[in-house]
Motif scaffolding. Structure first.
Motif, short mmCIF file in Angstrom:
data_model
loop_
_atom_site.label_atom_id
_atom_site.label_comp_id
_atom_site.label_asym_id
_atom_site.label_seq_id
_atom_site.Cartn_x
_atom_site.Cartn_y
_atom_site.Cartn_z
N ASP A 5 52.01 49.89 20.39
CA ASP A 5 52.00 50.90 19.31
C ASP A 5 53.15 50.70 18.35
OD1 ASP A 5 50.00 52.15 20.68
OD2 ASP A 5 51.39 53.47 21.78
N ARG A 6 54.22 50.12 18.89
CA ARG A 6 55.44 49.98 18.10
C ARG A 6 56.03 48.59 18.32
NH1 ARG A 6 58.82 53.60 15.45
NH2 ARG A 6 60.79 52.57 15.07
N VAL A 7 56.59 48.04 17.26
CA VAL A 7 57.15 46.69 17.34
C VAL A 7 58.55 46.71 16.74
CG1 VAL A 7 56.93 44.55 15.98
CG2 VAL A 7 55.06 45.25 17.47
N LYS A 8 59.46 45.94 17.35
CA LYS A 8 60.79 45.78 16.74
C LYS A 8 60.80 44.47 15.94
CE LYS A 8 64.79 44.32 18.87
NZ LYS A 8 66.01 44.41 19.69
N ILE A 9 61.20 44.60 14.68
CA ILE A 9 61.34 43.39 13.85
C ILE A 9 62.83 43.08 13.73
CG2 ILE A 9 60.99 42.35 11.57
CD1 ILE A 9 58.36 42.90 12.83
N SER A 222 50.50 36.86 20.16
CA SER A 222 51.59 37.37 21.02
C SER A 222 51.41 38.87 21.27
CB SER A 222 52.95 37.14 20.36
OG SER A 222 53.13 35.80 20.02
N LEU A 223 51.00 39.59 20.22
CA LEU A 223 50.75 41.03 20.40
C LEU A 223 49.68 41.23 21.47
CD1 LEU A 223 50.54 42.16 16.64
CD2 LEU A 223 52.25 42.96 18.30
N GLU A 224 48.68 40.36 21.46
CA GLU A 224 47.59 40.50 22.44
C GLU A 224 48.09 40.38 23.89
OE1 GLU A 224 43.38 39.26 20.40
OE2 GLU A 224 44.52 37.67 21.36
N VAL A 225 49.15 39.58 24.09
CA VAL A 225 49.67 39.48 25.46
C VAL A 225 50.81 40.49 25.69
CG1 VAL A 225 48.95 37.07 25.80
CG2 VAL A 225 51.27 37.55 25.01
N GLY A 226 51.10 41.33 24.69
CA GLY A 226 52.04 42.43 24.91
C GLY A 226 53.44 42.21 24.38
N VAL A 227 53.69 41.12 23.65
CA VAL A 227 55.02 40.91 23.06
C VAL A 227 55.22 41.98 21.97
CG1 VAL A 227 56.50 39.30 21.77
CG2 VAL A 227 54.96 38.44 23.55
N SER A 228 56.41 42.56 21.92
CA SER A 228 56.62 43.65 20.95
C SER A 228 57.92 43.49 20.16
CB SER A 228 56.61 45.00 21.68
OG SER A 228 57.63 45.01 22.64
N ILE A 229 58.51 42.28 20.19
CA ILE A 229 59.68 42.00 19.34
C ILE A 229 59.39 40.70 18.58
CG2 ILE A 229 62.19 41.64 19.27
CD1 ILE A 229 62.33 42.70 22.15
N PHE A 230 59.57 40.74 17.26
CA PHE A 230 59.33 39.55 16.46
C PHE A 230 60.46 39.35 15.46
CE2 PHE A 230 55.20 40.98 17.92
CZ PHE A 230 54.72 39.81 18.48
N HIS A 231 60.69 38.08 15.14
CA HIS A 231 61.67 37.74 14.13
C HIS A 231 60.93 37.37 12.85
CE1 HIS A 231 64.82 36.34 17.32
NE2 HIS A 231 64.29 37.52 17.58
N SER A 232 61.50 37.75 11.73
CA SER A 232 60.91 37.32 10.47
C SER A 232 62.01 37.32 9.42
CB SER A 232 59.78 38.27 10.07
OG SER A 232 60.29 39.57 9.90
N SER A 233 61.68 36.70 8.29
CA SER A 233 62.69 36.46 7.28
C SER A 233 62.19 36.97 5.94
CB SER A 233 62.91 34.95 7.25
OG SER A 233 63.92 34.61 6.39
#
Ligand SMILES: CC(C)(COP(=O)([O-])OP(=O)([O-])OC[C@H]1O[C@@H](n2cnc3c(N)ncnc32)[C@H](O)[C@@H]1OP(=O)([O-])[O-])[C@@H](O)C(=O)NCCC(=O)NCCSC(=O)C[C@@](C)(O)CC(=O)[O-]
Length: 302
Positions: A5-9, A222-233
């Motif tokens: 539901d929520r992701v950290k960028i 990655s979201l599909e396997v449950g990862v909830s932290i992503f890096h972006s620029s």
């Protein structure tokens, strides 16, 4: 399939994004970029890199940038450190988090930090202990987790091995990085699932470069396997000095646009990120490498 539901960028533009720029960017511009990103609502901004200025000259102003940014309570300002010299500088600069950076490929480890994977872990041991002693967050990054510019394929077991070693050092978060942007979604799922067998999934992050245009698809996978932290620029800034031809990180604007459409909360103000992307791109004298950012800017101009 249930997505988080929520992701950290983690916004990496001021560090990963700018480190490869050939022209020296004035500290004023870097400070304004970080301040704009703070105002946009990021909880974590990679703002500095305390590496050898001979190796990465663009980051030589990191202490000044850290001294001058307007810090918002609760926001984590991170700094990259390869050794104790870098750690001492990050401590003096009041970094909230230090980031040690290894690789899943021996060849890349040698090119990037001039030592083997095993030697790098030994250097990081002291840094990790010092970070804990000073109450700083510790993040571990694994470059070339899905392909290496020198070695080619990287076995998933090499990634698992480095994840285990970084976990043993006490990392709070571990980044799985596709440094040269070659991965495709199923491969990403295999690597993430294997890494999650070694380290808690909720503390693993995906760091995708967009060289082959796969980064958004890889984030979705990655979201599909449950990862909830992503890096972006922001503005898709970046490229790695030791990975020739690799483009920047996936653009933050594109990631936010996708997540918003998926109904995934980030706590970040999309419009302010677009503004920050246009700000740094105009300073660099080129268009942002962001479909969503440029589309919004064009719509505004019309
Ligand atoms: C690791 C070293 C230092 C080894 O470099 P070295 O030459 O093997 O180290 P050394 O200990 O022999 O030191 C050489 C000189 O550097 C100085 N030095 C030594 N350490 C520091 C320091 N911390 N800060 C400032 N200066 C330092 C040291 O004092 C000495 O100065 P001299 O005596 O010649 O005047 C070097 O290889 C280096 O700085 N590499 C940086 C590589 C780098 O920044 N790469 C880009 C970041 S990684 C990345 O972007 C990937 C990532 C994380 O985003 C994820 C992904 O997408 O893959």
């Amino acid at each position: 399939m249930n997505l988080p539901d929520r992701v950290k960028i983690v916004e990496v533009g001021p560090r990963d994004g700018l480190q490869n720029e050939k022209e020296t960017i004035p500290a004023d511009v870097k400070v304004e970029l970080v301040d704009r990103l703070t105002d946009a609502g990021f909880a974590n901004i990679e703002a500095a890199s305390f590496v050898s200025p001979k190796w990465v000259p663009q980051m030589a102003t990191s202490a000044e940038v850290m001294a001058r940014i307007r810090r918002k309570p609760g926001v984590v300002y991170s700094a990259l450190v390869p050794n104790m010299k870098g750690f001492e500088a990050a401590l003096a600069a009041r970094a909230d988090e230090v980031m040690i950076f290894g690789a899943a490929s021996e060849a890349f480890s040698q090119k990037n930090i001039n030592c083997s994977i095993a030697e790098s872990i030994e250097r990081f041991r002291e840094v990790a202990a010092a970070a804990k002693q000073h109450g700083m967050r510790l993040r571990g990054s694994i470059s070339c987790a899905m392909g290496c510019p020198y070695q080619g394929e990287v076995p998933v077991e090499s990634v698992a091995d480095v994840v285990r070693r970084l976990k043993a050092l006490g990392c709070d978060e571990i980044d799985i990085a596709d440094t040269i942007g070659v991965a495709t979604p199923r491969q990403v799922q295999r690597v993430m699932e294997r890494a999650a067998a070694e380290f808690p999934l909720e503390r693993l992050s995906g760091h995708f470069h967009d060289t082959y245009g796969q980064a958004l698809a890889n984030i979705y996978a990655s979201l599909e396997v449950g990862v909830s932290i992503f890096h972006s620029s922001v503005a898709g800034l970046g490229g790695c000095p030791y990975a020739k031809g690799a483009t920047g990180n996936v653009s933050t604007e594109d990631v936010l646009y996708m997540l918003r459409g998926l109904g995934i909360e980030t706590g970040i103000d999309f419009d302010r990120v677009v503004d920050a992307g246009q700000f740094i791109s105009s300073h660099l004298g080129r268009k942002a490498v962001s479909r969503a950012g440029n589309a919004i800017a064009a719509k505004r101009a019309a």
